[in-house]
Motif scaffolding. Structure first.
Motif, PDB file in Angstrom:
ATOM      1  N   SER A 168       5.693  14.327  -3.206  1.00 21.47           N
ATOM      2  CA  SER A 168       4.611  15.296  -3.416  1.00 21.47           C
ATOM      3  C   SER A 168       3.749  14.922  -4.616  1.00 21.47           C
ATOM      4  O   SER A 168       2.589  15.315  -4.711  1.00 21.47           O
ATOM      5  CB  SER A 168       5.188  16.704  -3.606  1.00 21.47           C
ATOM      6  OG  SER A 168       5.832  16.815  -4.864  1.00 21.47           O
ATOM      7  N   GLU A 169       4.316  14.132  -5.521  1.00 16.18           N
ATOM      8  CA  GLU A 169       3.597  13.738  -6.738  1.00 16.18           C
ATOM      9  C   GLU A 169       3.008  12.333  -6.648  1.00 16.18           C
ATOM     10  O   GLU A 169       2.252  11.917  -7.534  1.00 16.18           O
ATOM     11  CB  GLU A 169       4.551  13.790  -7.941  1.00 16.18           C
ATOM     12  CG  GLU A 169       5.089  15.184  -8.235  1.00 16.18           C
ATOM     13  CD  GLU A 169       6.279  15.166  -9.184  1.00 16.18           C
ATOM     14  OE1 GLU A 169       6.774  14.055  -9.509  1.00 16.18           O
ATOM     15  OE2 GLU A 169       6.717  16.249  -9.588  1.00 16.18           O
ATOM     16  N   ASN A 170       3.381  11.574  -5.616  1.00 13.37           N
ATOM     17  CA  ASN A 170       2.956  10.167  -5.512  1.00 13.37           C
ATOM     18  C   ASN A 170       2.534   9.860  -4.081  1.00 13.37           C
ATOM     19  O   ASN A 170       3.385   9.723  -3.199  1.00 13.37           O
ATOM     20  CB  ASN A 170       4.115   9.226  -5.912  1.00 13.37           C
ATOM     21  CG  ASN A 170       4.535   9.409  -7.361  1.00 13.37           C
ATOM     22  OD1 ASN A 170       3.965   8.804  -8.256  1.00 13.37           O
ATOM     23  ND2 ASN A 170       5.542  10.244  -7.579  1.00 13.37           N
ATOM     24  N   SER A 171       1.239   9.725  -3.869  1.00 15.06           N
ATOM     25  CA  SER A 171       0.725   9.586  -2.498  1.00 15.06           C
ATOM     26  C   SER A 171       1.123   8.261  -1.835  1.00 15.06           C
ATOM     27  O   SER A 171       1.073   8.143  -0.620  1.00 15.06           O
ATOM     28  CB  SER A 171      -0.797   9.730  -2.485  1.00 15.06           C
ATOM     29  OG  SER A 171      -1.377   8.726  -3.293  1.00 15.06           O
ATOM     30  N   PHE A 172       1.553   7.274  -2.629  1.00 14.12           N
ATOM     31  CA  PHE A 172       1.953   6.005  -2.008  1.00 14.12           C
ATOM     32  C   PHE A 172       3.311   6.116  -1.315  1.00 14.12           C
ATOM     33  O   PHE A 172       3.669   5.257  -0.507  1.00 14.12           O
ATOM     34  CB  PHE A 172       1.938   4.845  -3.019  1.00 14.12           C
ATOM     35  CG  PHE A 172       3.085   4.820  -3.991  1.00 14.12           C
ATOM     36  CD1 PHE A 172       4.258   4.144  -3.692  1.00 14.12           C
ATOM     37  CD2 PHE A 172       2.995   5.461  -5.224  1.00 14.12           C
ATOM     38  CE1 PHE A 172       5.328   4.102  -4.584  1.00 14.12           C
ATOM     39  CE2 PHE A 172       4.043   5.433  -6.126  1.00 14.12           C
ATOM     40  CZ  PHE A 172       5.218   4.756  -5.808  1.00 14.12           C
ATOM     41  N   ILE A 173       4.068   7.182  -1.599  1.00 11.59           N
ATOM     42  CA  ILE A 173       5.318   7.433  -0.869  1.00 11.59           C
ATOM     43  C   ILE A 173       4.929   8.152   0.426  1.00 11.59           C
ATOM     44  O   ILE A 173       4.641   9.336   0.433  1.00 11.59           O
ATOM     45  CB  ILE A 173       6.310   8.276  -1.696  1.00 11.59           C
ATOM     46  CG1 ILE A 173       6.596   7.603  -3.042  1.00 11.59           C
ATOM     47  CG2 ILE A 173       7.608   8.495  -0.900  1.00 11.59           C
ATOM     48  CD1 ILE A 173       7.423   8.460  -4.005  1.00 11.59           C
ATOM     49  N   LYS A 174       4.881   7.399   1.504  1.00  9.19           N
ATOM     50  CA  LYS A 174       4.331   7.915   2.772  1.00  9.19           C
ATOM     51  C   LYS A 174       5.353   8.687   3.602  1.00  9.19           C
ATOM     52  O   LYS A 174       4.994   9.456   4.487  1.00  9.19           O
ATOM     53  CB  LYS A 174       3.798   6.754   3.627  1.00  9.19           C
ATOM     54  CG  LYS A 174       2.829   5.811   2.923  1.00  9.19           C
ATOM     55  CD  LYS A 174       1.508   6.474   2.639  1.00  9.19           C
ATOM     56  CE  LYS A 174       0.498   5.487   2.049  1.00  9.19           C
ATOM     57  NZ  LYS A 174      -0.680   6.188   1.494  1.00  9.19           N
ATOM     58  N   GLY A 175       6.620   8.417   3.347  1.00 15.57           N
ATOM     59  CA  GLY A 175       7.663   9.080   4.127  1.00 15.57           C
ATOM     60  C   GLY A 175       8.981   9.081   3.382  1.00 15.57           C
ATOM     61  O   GLY A 175       9.201   8.268   2.476  1.00 15.57           O
ATOM     62  N   VAL A 193       6.562  15.210   5.083  1.00 17.78           N
ATOM     63  CA  VAL A 193       6.866  13.880   4.540  1.00 17.78           C
ATOM     64  C   VAL A 193       8.272  13.420   4.935  1.00 17.78           C
ATOM     65  O   VAL A 193       8.571  12.227   4.918  1.00 17.78           O
ATOM     66  CB  VAL A 193       6.681  13.848   3.000  1.00 17.78           C
ATOM     67  CG1 VAL A 193       7.859  14.508   2.271  1.00 17.78           C
ATOM     68  CG2 VAL A 193       6.464  12.431   2.496  1.00 17.78           C
ATOM     69  N   VAL A 194       9.139  14.364   5.326  1.00 17.83           N
ATOM     70  CA  VAL A 194      10.494  13.988   5.764  1.00 17.83           C
ATOM     71  C   VAL A 194      10.412  13.465   7.194  1.00 17.83           C
ATOM     72  O   VAL A 194      10.049  14.183   8.112  1.00 17.83           O
ATOM     73  CB  VAL A 194      11.476  15.170   5.676  1.00 17.83           C
ATOM     74  CG1 VAL A 194      12.857  14.753   6.193  1.00 17.83           C
ATOM     75  CG2 VAL A 194      11.594  15.678   4.245  1.00 17.83           C
ATOM     76  N   LYS A 195      10.730  12.209   7.356  1.00 18.86           N
ATOM     77  CA  LYS A 195      10.576  11.542   8.658  1.00 18.86           C
ATOM     78  C   LYS A 195      11.899  11.337   9.392  1.00 18.86           C
ATOM     79  O   LYS A 195      11.926  11.165  10.602  1.00 18.86           O
ATOM     80  CB  LYS A 195       9.914  10.167   8.460  1.00 18.86           C
ATOM     81  CG  LYS A 195       8.562  10.224   7.740  1.00 18.86           C
ATOM     82  CD  LYS A 195       7.572  11.104   8.474  1.00 18.86           C
ATOM     83  CE  LYS A 195       6.221  11.143   7.778  1.00 18.86           C
ATOM     84  NZ  LYS A 195       5.277  12.051   8.463  1.00 18.86           N
ATOM     85  N   ASP A 213       0.789  -1.237   0.000  1.00 13.92           N
ATOM     86  CA  ASP A 213       0.000   0.000   0.000  1.00 13.92           C
ATOM     87  C   ASP A 213       0.822   1.288   0.000  1.00 13.92           C
ATOM     88  O   ASP A 213       0.306   2.346  -0.344  1.00 13.92           O
ATOM     89  CB  ASP A 213      -0.921   0.008   1.227  1.00 13.92           C
ATOM     90  CG  ASP A 213      -1.834  -1.209   1.232  1.00 13.92           C
ATOM     91  OD1 ASP A 213      -2.722  -1.274   0.378  1.00 13.92           O
ATOM     92  OD2 ASP A 213      -1.622  -2.110   2.065  1.00 13.92           O
ATOM     93  N   GLY A 214       2.051   1.199   0.417  1.00 16.13           N
ATOM     94  CA  GLY A 214       2.851   2.413   0.474  1.00 16.13           C
ATOM     95  C   GLY A 214       4.273   2.101   0.887  1.00 16.13           C
ATOM     96  O   GLY A 214       4.612   0.929   1.145  1.00 16.13           O
ATOM     97  N   CYS A 215       5.096   3.142   0.957  1.00 14.21           N
ATOM     98  CA  CYS A 215       6.514   2.905   1.245  1.00 14.21           C
ATOM     99  C   CYS A 215       7.169   4.103   1.896  1.00 14.21           C
ATOM    100  O   CYS A 215       6.618   5.195   1.956  1.00 14.21           O
ATOM    101  CB  CYS A 215       7.250   2.587  -0.053  1.00 14.21           C
ATOM    102  SG  CYS A 215       7.288   3.989  -1.193  1.00 14.21           S
TER     103      CYS A 215
END
Length: 278
Positions: A71-78, A102-104, A49-51
């Motif tokens: 910012s362009e791909n919502s599946f990139i969670k962090g 988004v920067v964790k 679901d994400g990464c």
């Protein structure tokens, strides 16, 4: 409804022979661009679901590149970016990145540093100490011979969350286990340290590895860190050198199938979500 599956560790890059010089001839298959469009398809096929996208180049441009992709791909969670923790302006740099939720966290490629005790250098420690203020995490990328320094390092910062990438890259191909295992057990006693079960097939023989060879390493990590501090990670696209995404995921799901459904859900996604505050 199934639990979310989150890949705790993968990379993107626009291939550049100079920047990605670590990709040697044996790994020639990954000498090309790897971008979100391709991974999105892989995730659909494998019910992921994400990464979390992790830096593969030690520049601030790399961090910005990953922020832009997220910012362009919502599946990139962090995003786990790179900053120079030894720099005098580290506080300002972290302050700057704190405007991007988004920067964790951050990572340094410590495995290539010649100094076994690189993590314990005063200027590096000073930079790492700033992470707590911003609630950032830190990914530890080392080889087994650097684990002694890791143990000292994580004990200095009990309020910072750390995660060991790729189970600290034991030399599976050569059967190196005991020295690695002793230190991983000690590090696992620190409650602020997690571990990614990732990157194993590329530490084994690319062509001849099998599940039975990997299982003792996974079992040690599970015993040392417990089901609530272990995360599934693919290390895509690096994993393609020795297998494919489906096989990498299957190694983990096979191994954890003996655990409770709650523990399985923790390892396959919930621990990553909690650790990185996704």
């Amino acid at each position: 409804m199934r639990d979310l599956v989150i890949d705790s560790h993968q990379h993107f890059w626009k291939y550049n022979s100079e920047k990605h010089s670590w990709i040697d001839d044996e790994m020639a298959i990954i000498r090309k661009d790897f971008l979100p469009e391709e991974l999105k398809t892989v995730y659909q096929e494998n019910k992921v679901d994400g990464c979390v996208a992790v830096q593969a180049d030690q520049t601030l441009q790399e961090t910005d590149f990953l922020i832009n992709l997220a910012s362009e791909n919502s599946f990139i969670k962090g995003v786990v970016g790179w900053v120079d923790f030894r720099a005098d302006d580290i506080d300002e740099v972290l302050e700057h990145y704190s405007q991007f939720p988004v920067v964790k966290g951050f990572r340094h490629v410590v495995q290539v540093e010649a100094d076994h005790n690189f993590l314990l250098r005063p200027n590096f420690l000073k930079g790492i100490s700033k992470l707590e203020k911003y609630g950032y995490t830190y990914d530890i990328l080392v080889f087994p011979h650097q684990l002694g320094a890791v143990l000292e390092f994580v004990k200095k910062f009990p309020n910072i969350k750390f995660v060991i990438d790729h189970i600290a890259k034991p030399y599976i191909k050569d059967g190196f286990y005991d020295g690695w295992a002793v230190l991983m057990i000690e590090i696992g006693k620190c409650p602020n340290v997690y571990c990614k079960i990732s990157g194993m097939i590329t530490e084994a023989d690319y062509k001849t590895w099998d599940y039975n060879q990997l299982e003792p390493y996974m079992q040690l990590v599970l015993n040392a860190f417990g089901a609530n501090r272990v995360m599934f990670g693919s290390d895509w696209p690096v994993c393609l050198v020795a297998g494919n995404y489906a096989r990498v995921k299957e190694i983990i799901t096979t191994f954890i199938s003996k655990l409770s459904t709650q523990e399985q859900a923790a390892i396959m996604g919930n621990n990553t979500a909690n650790f990185y505050n996704l």
